[in-house]
Design a protein around this motif. Structure first.
Motif, PDB file in Angstrom:
ATOM      1  N   PHE A   1     -13.757  -2.119   3.606  1.00  0.00           N
ATOM      2  CA  PHE A   1     -13.585  -0.990   4.521  1.00  0.00           C
ATOM      3  C   PHE A   1     -14.207  -1.296   5.883  1.00  0.00           C
ATOM      4  CE2 PHE A   1     -15.429   2.826   6.463  1.00  0.00           C
ATOM      5  CZ  PHE A   1     -14.262   3.508   6.770  1.00  0.00           C
ATOM      6  N   TYR A   2     -15.425  -1.824   5.881  1.00  0.00           N
ATOM      7  CA  TYR A   2     -16.087  -2.132   7.153  1.00  0.00           C
ATOM      8  C   TYR A   2     -15.256  -3.112   7.987  1.00  0.00           C
ATOM      9  CZ  TYR A   2     -20.389  -0.141   5.113  1.00  0.00           C
ATOM     10  OH  TYR A   2     -21.323   0.683   4.545  1.00  0.00           O
TER      11      TYR A   2
ATOM     12  N   VAL B   1      -1.135  -2.375   5.516  1.00  0.00           N
ATOM     13  CA  VAL B   1      -2.224  -2.739   4.599  1.00  0.00           C
ATOM     14  C   VAL B   1      -1.644  -2.908   3.200  1.00  0.00           C
ATOM     15  CG1 VAL B   1      -4.517  -2.160   3.749  1.00  0.00           C
ATOM     16  CG2 VAL B   1      -3.762  -1.279   5.979  1.00  0.00           C
ATOM     17  N   ASN B   2      -1.765  -4.105   2.657  1.00  0.00           N
ATOM     18  CA  ASN B   2      -1.272  -4.378   1.310  1.00  0.00           C
ATOM     19  C   ASN B   2      -2.348  -5.071   0.486  1.00  0.00           C
ATOM     20  OD1 ASN B   2       1.681  -3.550   1.368  1.00  0.00           O
ATOM     21  ND2 ASN B   2       1.580  -4.868   3.183  1.00  0.00           N
ATOM     22  N   CYS B   3      -2.111  -5.148  -0.804  1.00  0.00           N
ATOM     23  CA  CYS B   3      -3.104  -5.724  -1.712  1.00  0.00           C
ATOM     24  C   CYS B   3      -2.430  -6.772  -2.604  1.00  0.00           C
ATOM     25  CB  CYS B   3      -3.703  -4.622  -2.574  1.00  0.00           C
ATOM     26  SG  CYS B   3      -5.095  -5.143  -3.596  1.00  0.00           S
TER      27      CYS B   3
ATOM     28  N   THR C   1      -6.720   0.364  -0.540  1.00  0.00           N
ATOM     29  CA  THR C   1      -5.516  -0.168   0.105  1.00  0.00           C
ATOM     30  C   THR C   1      -4.536   0.950   0.433  1.00  0.00           C
ATOM     31  OG1 THR C   1      -5.751  -2.287  -1.052  1.00  0.00           O
ATOM     32  CG2 THR C   1      -3.566  -1.757  -0.181  1.00  0.00           C
ATOM     33  N   LYS C   2      -4.309   1.835  -0.545  1.00  0.00           N
ATOM     34  CA  LYS C   2      -3.358   2.934  -0.329  1.00  0.00           C
ATOM     35  C   LYS C   2      -3.869   3.903   0.740  1.00  0.00           C
ATOM     36  CE  LYS C   2      -1.543   2.706  -5.038  1.00  0.00           C
ATOM     37  NZ  LYS C   2      -1.435   3.390  -6.332  1.00  0.00           N
ATOM     38  N   SER C   3      -5.157   4.211   0.691  1.00  0.00           N
ATOM     39  CA  SER C   3      -5.721   5.140   1.670  1.00  0.00           C
ATOM     40  C   SER C   3      -5.702   4.550   3.075  1.00  0.00           C
ATOM     41  CB  SER C   3      -7.153   5.517   1.274  1.00  0.00           C
ATOM     42  OG  SER C   3      -7.143   6.273   0.077  1.00  0.00           O
TER      43      SER C   3
ATOM     44  N   ALA D   1      -4.020   5.779   6.521  1.00  0.00           N
ATOM     45  CA  ALA D   1      -4.890   6.046   7.665  1.00  0.00           C
ATOM     46  C   ALA D   1      -4.522   5.212   8.890  1.00  0.00           C
ATOM     47  CB  ALA D   1      -6.348   5.776   7.276  1.00  0.00           C
ATOM     48  N   LEU D   2      -4.018   3.998   8.669  1.00  0.00           N
ATOM     49  CA  LEU D   2      -3.789   3.064   9.776  1.00  0.00           C
ATOM     50  C   LEU D   2      -2.323   2.955  10.201  1.00  0.00           C
ATOM     51  CD1 LEU D   2      -6.278   0.225   8.735  1.00  0.00           C
ATOM     52  CD2 LEU D   2      -6.636   2.092  10.363  1.00  0.00           C
TER      53      LEU D   2
END
Length: 246
Positions: free
Chosen positions: A122-123, A182-184, A169-171, A175-176
């Motif tokens: 997250f950071y 954003v994927n995992c 990842t989903k959040s 958010a972005l």
């Protein structure tokens, strides 16, 4: 998104999947920041390999579990190369504790694994987001694990931390959006130093997989780069496990 001349930050980039990803990104023309916490020699070796082959790379120290260190690293990277376009959240740690040993999963171990494996991702995402938004595009790939899907793994706190990475990842994808994808990538068993001392166990697993082989770091790196390039995909968990969880 073409990777040519994009500035990429890879956490835990000196060893295993991280190193393989750094090398492949560089081959595809990206400028690579090889982050490390303690593996300085390996990170500098990775950067040296890239630079000797005509690419551009630097090793950068930061403990991803420390927000201020992450911010300072990203600011330094942006000063040096102008921006940050890509993030691979690869840095993760584990502790080997039998799942049934609930007493072994101490408060200290829970905190340590979540600080690096979840909060650290997250950071890093939060630190690079302003640069990506300025460019109106960016891509992040988090490294999950099938432990986060099955509940099995090197320890109970590790499996739960990886499940949290999948949720993160989903959040973050929500958010972005719309500028940042954003994927995992969710590996099964991969032949890295995590298996050190347990190679026999790894080799016993291979025949039981549908594809009957353990993935290499290079296999995972290929998928990470593909996910960074794919412009119409976000919030996805992409499992690469030789059919282990089918």
């Amino acid at each position: 998104m073409h990777l040519q001349n994009k500035v990429a930050l890879v956490t835990g980039g000196g060893t295993g999947i991280g190193r393989a990803t750094c090398l492949l990104l560089a081959k595809r023309g990206a400028i690579v920041a090889v982050n490390y916490s303690r593996s300085r020699t390996e990170a500098e070796e990775t950067a040296d390999i890239i630079n000797k082959e005509g690419g551009r790379a630097i090793a950068m120290q930061a403990d991803v579990s420390r927000d201020k260190e992450v911010q300072a690293m990203v600011e330094l990277l942006a000063q040096q190369f102008g921006t940050v376009d890509l993030l691979v959240n690869n840095a993760s740690i584990t502790r080997h504790i039998p799942l049934v040993d609930l007493e072994g999963a101490t408060e200290e171990i829970w905190d340590e694994l979540f600080d690096v494996n979840v909060k650290g991702m997250f950071y890093c995402a939060r630190a690079v987001a302003p640069y990506m938004n300025r460019n109106n595009e960016g891509a992040i790939v988090n490294l999950g694990s099938i432990a986060g899907q099955t509940g099995l793994g090197s320890s109970l706190p590790y499996a739960v931390s990886k499940s949290a990475v999948h949720g993160l990842t989903k959040s973050l994808a929500r958010a972005l959006a719309p500028n940042i994808r954003v994927n995992c990538v969710v590996p099964g068993a991969v032949a890295t130093r995590w298996w050190a001392g347990r190679e026999e166990q790894m080799n016993r697993l291979a025949p039981n997989l549908l594809l009957q082989r353990i993935a290499t770091p290079e296999d995972i790196a290929q998928l990470i780069c593909s996910a960074l390039e794919q412009e119409t995909m976000t919030g996805q968990m992409i499992t690469v496990d030789g059919g282990q969880t089918l």
